[in-house]
Design an enzyme around this catalytic site. Sequence first.
Site, PDB file in Angstrom:
ATOM      1  N   TYR A 105       0.847  -1.205   0.000  1.00 28.32           N
ATOM      2  CA  TYR A 105       0.000   0.000   0.000  1.00 28.32           C
ATOM      3  C   TYR A 105       0.877   1.248   0.000  1.00 28.32           C
ATOM      4  CZ  TYR A 105       0.992   0.802   4.961  1.00 28.32           C
ATOM      5  OH  TYR A 105       1.617   1.050   6.155  1.00 28.32           O
ATOM      6  N   CYS A 106       0.260   2.390  -0.364  1.00 26.23           N
ATOM      7  CA  CYS A 106       0.974   3.669  -0.278  1.00 26.23           C
ATOM      8  C   CYS A 106       0.040   4.713   0.318  1.00 26.23           C
ATOM      9  CB  CYS A 106       1.557   4.100  -1.624  1.00 26.23           C
ATOM     10  SG  CYS A 106       0.358   4.264  -2.963  1.00 26.23           S
ATOM     11  N   ARG A 107       0.045   5.948  -0.251  1.00 30.91           N
ATOM     12  CA  ARG A 107      -0.738   7.021   0.388  1.00 30.91           C
ATOM     13  C   ARG A 107      -2.217   6.919   0.082  1.00 30.91           C
ATOM     14  NH1 ARG A 107       3.497  10.323  -2.572  1.00 30.91           N
ATOM     15  NH2 ARG A 107       5.272  10.237  -1.166  1.00 30.91           N
TER      16      ARG A 107
END
Lengths: 223, 223
Positions: free
Chosen positions: B179-181
């Site tokens: 996952y990221c932002r």
Amino acid sequence: MKTAARKFKDTIYQELSKTAKALGNPHRMEIIDLLAQGPFTVETIARYTGMTIANTSQHLQVLKNAQLVAINRKGNHIYYQLTGENVYATWTSLRELGMAHNAEVKKAIDDYRKGYHNGTAVTAAELLEKVHAGNAIVLDVRPEDEYHRGHIHNAISIPLDQLEKRIRELSKKQEIVAYCRGSLCMLVEEAVALLTQHGYKARKFDDGYMDWALKGYPTAMTI
Amino acid sequence: MKTAARKFKDTIYQELSKTAKALGNPHRMEIIDLLAQGPFTVETIARYTGMTIANTSQHLQVLKNAQLVAINRKGNHIYYQLTGENVYATWTSLRELGMAHNAEVKKAIDDYRKGYHNGTAVTAAELLEKVHAGNAIVLDVRPEDEYHRGHIHNAISIPLDQLEKRIRELSKKQEIVAYCRGSLCMLVEEAVALLTQHGYKARKFDDGYMDWALKGYPTAMTI
DNA sequence: CGGGCATTCAATAGATTTATTGAATAGATA
DNA sequence: TATCTATTCAATAAATCTATTGAATGCCCG
């Protein structure tokens, strides 16, 4: 040659900027601000903002294309309204930002308020207490239909333009706290000045109805 | 003849719209988005956004005049930065509004994601289960300082730009959820593509950290 | 002090936005 | 169906915004 990532970003920012562009015009800002009070017809909006009907309609089309407002036919009229609370939230965010960073805005508001010599404003917390204690008359000076759509709990309605002739309905003994839409709405200043001038004990709550409601403080509406 | 109230409103909306106007350009939106990460020089901003230096400088002047960014000299360079958190807050508000109301934006994000053929995303509920069961590696691919400020409970951090050379730290047997932002951040797509290409069982959680945290799901931070 | 580099300025042409005007449309009413 | 009324459309000129170019500025460092 552009990378896929670049193209993606171009599209996204291009589209997102359309929303900001739609908000980036003084007339359209005033329209958003007005529509936060509820749905209005083109003619009413034009009268409020001092624009011609055609020009108002054109600006409303811009807002409609940006999905910020939607229409609602009722009989012979078309009512415009905000498409959601987030529209008002964003406008508030922009307004707060502008008020925080723009000296001209601060000065204009200050000067305008000072012109009325209406003393200090009642805070929301103070007003909440007064509402609970029931030891103050809370006076809504907005147009009557806005009052009906929602008002501070226990407030009574006397629209500003009727205040002078209905002023005897109020008591000179109790403290009167007047309010209007808030922030940029200056009806309350005029109301308090008029009341004071006639010997009433009047103060202003200048956060206005929107702020009160957003805080989750007690409201009511009439049908 | 205009009343004092009308003049006041004209001034206020005129000034407030300047802020919105400054934000109402795709390049300037991208600059704001970039500057949210920290201060950058004109040259860096130009490279990042794909504009010429002169054009970038011109847009930065617009933002500076609207008091949205400020400069900070350091040696031979001038660093630009946001003038406050409320600038980013307003940009976020605009972005959310745009994403909620603008079908083009939704479509662009969708299409871009599909271009990576990274399969379907893991939902928040699924990921929550995996986190509890401990039967998946949760991988945070954002820059390390963002990981430290807050991350999904039990996630490990390998920033995207280090992923290729540190890929052996991961197991090929266990499922990896990266996952990221979230929203406009596409780091996770690149990460999953890279992992899959190297034979790892990788999936994406594309709501990102902000959504996870907002849901009240378990997070942690390191100091 | 002077060369070098990062950044800004100034001028300009092309694109977009705005207000105004008068005509066109679409629903409601009769 | 015809008429009325609220609203929108279309055309236009003026104003504003944008990207590009090349020259000017201002700061660092030798």
